[in-house]
Scaffold this motif. Structure first.
Motif, PDB file in Angstrom:
ATOM      1  N   TYR A   1      -4.807  -0.746 -11.782  1.00 48.80           N
ATOM      2  CA  TYR A   1      -5.790  -0.527 -12.485  1.00 48.80           C
ATOM      3  C   TYR A   1      -6.782  -1.648 -12.537  1.00 48.80           C
ATOM      4  CZ  TYR A   1      -3.258   3.382 -14.626  1.00 48.80           C
ATOM      5  OH  TYR A   1      -2.330   4.220 -14.863  1.00 48.80           O
ATOM      6  N   ARG A   2      -7.867  -1.694 -13.071  1.00 50.66           N
ATOM      7  CA  ARG A   2      -8.944  -2.636 -13.000  1.00 50.66           C
ATOM      8  C   ARG A   2      -8.329  -4.188 -13.763  1.00 50.66           C
ATOM      9  NH1 ARG A   2     -13.663  -1.751 -16.759  1.00 50.66           N
ATOM     10  NH2 ARG A   2     -13.007   0.343 -16.226  1.00 50.66           N
ATOM     11  N   ASP A   3      -7.335  -3.810 -14.755  1.00 51.43           N
ATOM     12  CA  ASP A   3      -6.879  -4.681 -15.530  1.00 51.43           C
ATOM     13  C   ASP A   3      -5.408  -4.893 -15.734  1.00 51.43           C
ATOM     14  OD1 ASP A   3      -6.615  -2.563 -16.945  1.00 51.43           O
ATOM     15  OD2 ASP A   3      -7.152  -3.401 -18.695  1.00 51.43           O
ATOM     16  N   GLY A   4      -4.620  -4.096 -14.873  1.00 50.42           N
ATOM     17  CA  GLY A   4      -3.341  -4.433 -14.767  1.00 50.42           C
ATOM     18  C   GLY A   4      -2.576  -3.131 -13.702  1.00 50.42           C
ATOM     19  N   ILE A   5      -1.221  -3.383 -13.788  1.00 50.06           N
ATOM     20  CA  ILE A   5      -0.347  -2.433 -12.878  1.00 50.06           C
ATOM     21  C   ILE A   5       0.764  -1.796 -13.774  1.00 50.06           C
ATOM     22  CG2 ILE A   5      -0.585  -3.982 -10.953  1.00 50.06           C
ATOM     23  CD1 ILE A   5       2.221  -5.087 -11.372  1.00 50.06           C
TER      24      ILE A   5
END
Length: 87
Positions: free
Chosen positions: A44-48
């Motif tokens: 994701y744009r901000d994490g996994i």
């Protein structure tokens, strides 16, 4: 996060373990071919998210270690005990 490098290394790692190649599974009555179950990695744009695990922001140390392992060309070290033969 270098997404291009991560995706390229994931493709390389998948080919190392024989992505799409069936393996022999021994059964009580003989054997059969089966394909290994994939382990999804969602970026994701901000994490996994690894497999069915929890969302981890990129600032989380475990997320950073996982991605660093992949960027270095290795399977994530967190998977070694669960998948000793690779994923």
């Amino acid at each position: 996060v270098d997404f291009d490098l991560i995706l390229e290394n994931i493709k390389d790692l998948n080919s190392l373990v024989g992505e799409g190649i069936s393996q022999i599974e021994h059964t009580p009555r003989g054997a059969r071919l089966r394909r290994p179950e994939p382990l999804p990695l969602t970026l994701y744009r901000d994490g996994i998210v690894v497999g069915n695990g929890a969302f981890r922001p990129y600032q989380h140390p475990a997320a950073q270690q996982c991605l660093q392992d992949i960027m270095d060309g290795y399977f994530p070290s967190e998977l070694q005990q669960r998948y000793p033969d690779g994923v």
